[in-house]
Design an enzyme around this catalytic site. Structure first.
Site, PDB file in Angstrom:
ATOM      1  N   GLY B  78      33.548  40.078  43.152  1.00 49.74           N
ATOM      2  CA  GLY B  78      34.105  40.752  44.347  1.00 49.74           C
ATOM      3  C   GLY B  78      34.635  41.980  44.044  1.00 49.74           C
ATOM      4  O   GLY B  78      34.400  43.132  44.551  1.00 49.74           O
ATOM      5  N   SER B 206      31.742  37.010  46.697  1.00 50.85           N
ATOM      6  CA  SER B 206      32.062  36.486  45.557  1.00 50.85           C
ATOM      7  C   SER B 206      31.901  34.961  45.401  1.00 50.85           C
ATOM      8  O   SER B 206      32.296  34.378  46.482  1.00 50.85           O
ATOM      9  CB  SER B 206      33.646  36.683  45.221  1.00 50.85           C
ATOM     10  N   CYS B 334      46.283  37.325  43.071  1.00 51.66           N
ATOM     11  CA  CYS B 334      46.133  38.581  42.211  1.00 51.66           C
ATOM     12  C   CYS B 334      47.591  39.259  42.308  1.00 51.66           C
ATOM     13  O   CYS B 334      48.277  39.615  41.353  1.00 51.66           O
ATOM     14  CB  CYS B 334      45.235  39.608  42.462  1.00 51.66           C
TER      15      CYS B 334
END
Lengths: 384, 389
Positions: B78, B206, B334
């Site tokens: 991604g 992804s 993240c």
């Protein structure tokens, strides 16, 4: 089937595949997640990083994981260009680099950078003197491969490092994709080398994973930005199964490294000695210590490389024209052209690339097939 | 055949961060790793076999979004797909203008490259979102300028599951020079996507978010879009993305995509919607003060449930759940790593809202069961009770 195309890609080692499978089944968390399951993944990630660092006697924080050799080369070159463009826009490389370097350099040229492509001698080696002469006040990067993938010539990295000792600000990058497990660790990690590129699938790790070495204190701009993984320098969820498998593959390839090199040398020697007897053969890969042990490139003058590859393939032997990446297009090898090999010979070149699992028996079988094919090729010589 | 969870020690409610590969995908990959090791660019039989697998996978994947096979470019995931779409467009089209439109709640793989482009002289409009995490088309139309070269708006949000009006945006852009990119990383496994109907020019996905392998994805690039390859090198992917093709992972990705039929996706959306209701109903019944961040709409991404548990900090809840063997997230994986306040919740509720520091995200996947959620609810009730004592 005999697989003599290990410079294109290698078969993943069964125990490495096993590691990939185990990690996929058990430690599939996202290393950035804060929960325990993510921490397990994070811990294995760092363990893998440390294993790789230990093998190369570098620091774990000098290892950054990537999607492979192409990304590594692109990142180091473009990352340097962006990071250091205020200091200069000149880069130095050679005419025989892998397309991942050459094409990246060309792209930078289109964006206003200047690139010097150094020539090589007849043996496929760049000269450190030429590097010295090409350096300018605005030079920001020197990028030279360790082992050429088309003929196996080892580049004078130590000599170039000496030249660059006087220019501490210039980034020195070596593409080490073909150099793993070939006894060249000292050369790759010369103290003046700042960056090195590695690709997993060239040493029996899975595809789609690699890493770069970035010397402590050096800095480049990220190529993949986003979630901030890899100390904010390479974003993207880490491919933990492949990373753990790669660390294992790297350890395995360095076990009995000298014996493996000796095995490749003896297999290569068996073929060289045999084919060199024929009049129309030109061998480009030498057996001296400045050539890697696993690559043997030769031409059968008058026969197209593709024809030779397919003739061997019909006999169950896989070899290649000089590099997989450019083998689809009808194009002459960049390295052979740079070595000033006449075009009619360069178009007749093929590459045998070995691995320690290849045997003398396979080499002998190759030689028998070669003899049989050579008789057939003689008709082509007459026609020409 | 009953599917067996891959790791029984953990109640894993963090499928928006990553998902486990399913056995069929792992088997497909192991088979290709062991048996097909040619380089797909090599002209010998081993190479041609690899090439055939590559092209078959490309067809399967193209069909899943109604694209042509040649419009699918495999990438390392991604992040690379997003970076490629943005940087590629900026480089190729800067002569047509330097204005880009996005939203305030995109993934960092969009926001980071855009922030970099701003420093290089590009202008970026960040569209606000409402409390449901959705942009307004009026705002979008007002932001659109003659020199806009790119519109990048995510299909579904990774933190709150909101679904953007992609088709309407595509319709508006039909008569505009701007290329339309959408980050479909979270939506790909759940929504039916038709890039032709929605007039999408580029789309990122992804594999590891849909039970496929990590470090693999694709960028859909509509035929006719010309921009430079982000990774230069060999001629792979029709010169649009260099690097030896990861055949085993690509075959595994195709396997994962093939299993996501329209029926399967609809089934999951319905199942996950029920999961959301189960969690909310039971928490409310138990007297836990809880509110959804975003909204429970039928067209949202049902695998994401972001909830505000009033009075309990994200960190405390997350740690306690972790100790109880439950994996959830404070936001996206993240940003979670750094404990930064969520830019998504901030955009939805303002930086002073207590929701920013008192919310958690659950995300469901193929292996999530109602037992998992009942256990989760039991634990939350226990934790809240303990804290209020």
């Amino acid at each position: 089937m005999i697989y003599f195309d290990n410079s294109a890609t290698t078969q993943a080692d069964p125990t490495v595949v096993d590691t990939y499978s185990k990690v996929s089944n058990n430690i599939w968390g996202n290393p950035s997640s804060l929960h325990n399951f993510g921490e397990q993944a994070f811990s294995l990630l760092n363990q893998s990083r440390k294993q790789i660092a230990d093998i190369f006697e570098i620091k774990p924080h000098e290892v950054f994981f990537t999607s492979g050799g192409t990304e590594g080369d692109n990142w180091i070159i473009k990352g340097t260009a962006i990071e250091k463009r205020a200091f200069g826009k000149h880069l130095i490389t050679t005419q025989i680099e892998h397309p991942a370097v050459i094409n990246t350099m060309q792209q930078l040229e289109s964006l206003g950078f200047e690139v010097t492509y150094l020539p090589v001698d007849k043996r496929g080696r760049v000269s450190a003197n030429d590097v010295a002469a090409a350096i300018r006040p605005d030079t920001i990067l020197v990028s030279v491969m360790v082992v050429n993938n088309e003929v196996g010539a080892i580049q004078p990295i130590a000599e170039i490092a000496e030249v660059l000792a006087d220019y501490p600000k210039i980034h020195f990058h070596v593409d080490a994709v073909q150099a793993v497990g070939k006894g060249l660790q000292e050369l790759v990690f010369n103290s003046r080398v700042d960056f090195a590129t590695f690709s997993g699938h060239k040493f029996h790790a899975p595809r789609g994973v690699g890493f770069i070495y970035m010397k402590e204190g050096r800095r480049i701009a990220p190529l993949m930005s986003g979630g901030g993984q890899e100390k904010n320098l390479r974003s993207g969820t880490e491919n933990l199964p492949a990373i753990a498998a790669m660390a294992k593959a790297l350890r395995l390839v360095h076990e009995d490294e000298q014996a493996k090199i000796a095995q490749e040398q003896v297999v290569r020697q068996t073929i060289i000695e045999h084919i060199s007897n024929q009049p129309n053969i030109t061998v480009f890969s030498e057996t001296t210590s400045d050539f890697a042990p696993h690559i043997l490139t030769f031409a059968i003058e008058g026969v197209r490389g593709e024809t030779i590859v397919h003739a061997f393939e019909e006999q169950g032997i896989y070899i290649s024209t000089t590099s997989a990446c450019s083998s689809k297009k009808e194009q002459v090898s960049g390295t052979l052209v740079a070595m000033k090999v006449p075009e009619h010979i360069a178009t007749s070149a093929v590459r045998v690339s070995l691995d320690a699992t290849n045997t003398i028996a396979e080499a002998q079988q190759f030689n028998q097939v070669f003899d049989k094919l050579y008789v057939g090729f003689e008709k082509i010589f007459v026609k020409n | 055949m009953k599917e067996v969870a891959l790791n029984n020690d953990v109640v894993y409610l963090d499928n928006a961060a990553t998902t486990p590969m399913v056995p069929s995908v792992i088997n497909e990959m192991l088979d290709k790793m062991q048996n097909v090791y040619g380089n797909a660019s090599s002209t010998h039989a081993a190479g041609r076999e690899a090439h055939m697998i590559l092209e078959n996978a490309r067809q399967t994947i193209a069909k899943s979004i109604n694209a042509l096979p040649e419009e699918i470019v495999f990438t390392s995931g991604g992040t690379e797909s997003d970076n490629t779409a943005i940087m590629g467009t900026a480089i190729a089209r800067q002569h047509l203008g330097k204005h880009i439109i996005t939203t305030a709640i995109e993934h960092k793989a969009i926001l980071q490259p855009l922030a970099w482009l701003e420093k290089q002289g590009f202008e970026v409009t960040y569209l606000p979102v409402d409390e449901n995490g959705v942009i307004s088309l009026t705002d979008f139309k007002a932001a659109l300028r003659d020199d806009t070269i790119l519109v990048t708006i995510m299909m579904g949000n990774n933190e709150v599951g909101s679904h953007m009006p992609i088709q309407a945006i595509g319709e508006i852009l039909k008569d505009h020079q701007a290329w339309f990119h959408t980050d479909a990383v979270q939506a790909f496994g759940l929504l039916d996507i038709d890039v032709k109907v929605a007039n999408i020019d580029m789309l990122s996905t992804s594999a590891h978010k849909i039970n496929g392998p990590k470090q693999l994805g694709f960028l859909y690039r509509k035929t006719g879009l010309v921009f430079p390859s982000y990774l230069k090198g060999g001629d792979q992917e029709d010169k649009r993305r260099a690097g030896t093709e990861n055949i085993p992972a690509i075959a595994g990705f195709a396997q994962a995509v093939a299993e996501l039929t329209a029926t399967e996706k609809a089934k999951r959306q319905a199942k996950y919607y029920d999961f959301k209701k189960l969690v909310l109903d039971r928490l409310k019944q138990a007297g836990v003060e809880v509110a959804v961040n975003g909204s429970l709409t039928a067209d949202g991404l049902q695998h994401v449930l972001n909830i505000w548990i009033k009075g309990v900090s994200t960190y405390v809840m997350q740690t306690n759940l972790d100790l109880a063997g439950i994996a959830i997230s404070g936001g996206s994986a993240c940003t979670a790593g750094s404990l930064e306040p969520s830019h998504v919740l901030t955009a939805m509720y303002g930086s002073t809202s207590p929701r920013i520091s008192e919310s958690i995200r659950l995300s469901f996947g193929r292996y999530t069961t109602s037992d998992d959620l009942n256990y989760f609810v039991d634990q939350v009730i226990k934790i809240v009770k303990r804290l209020h004592q």
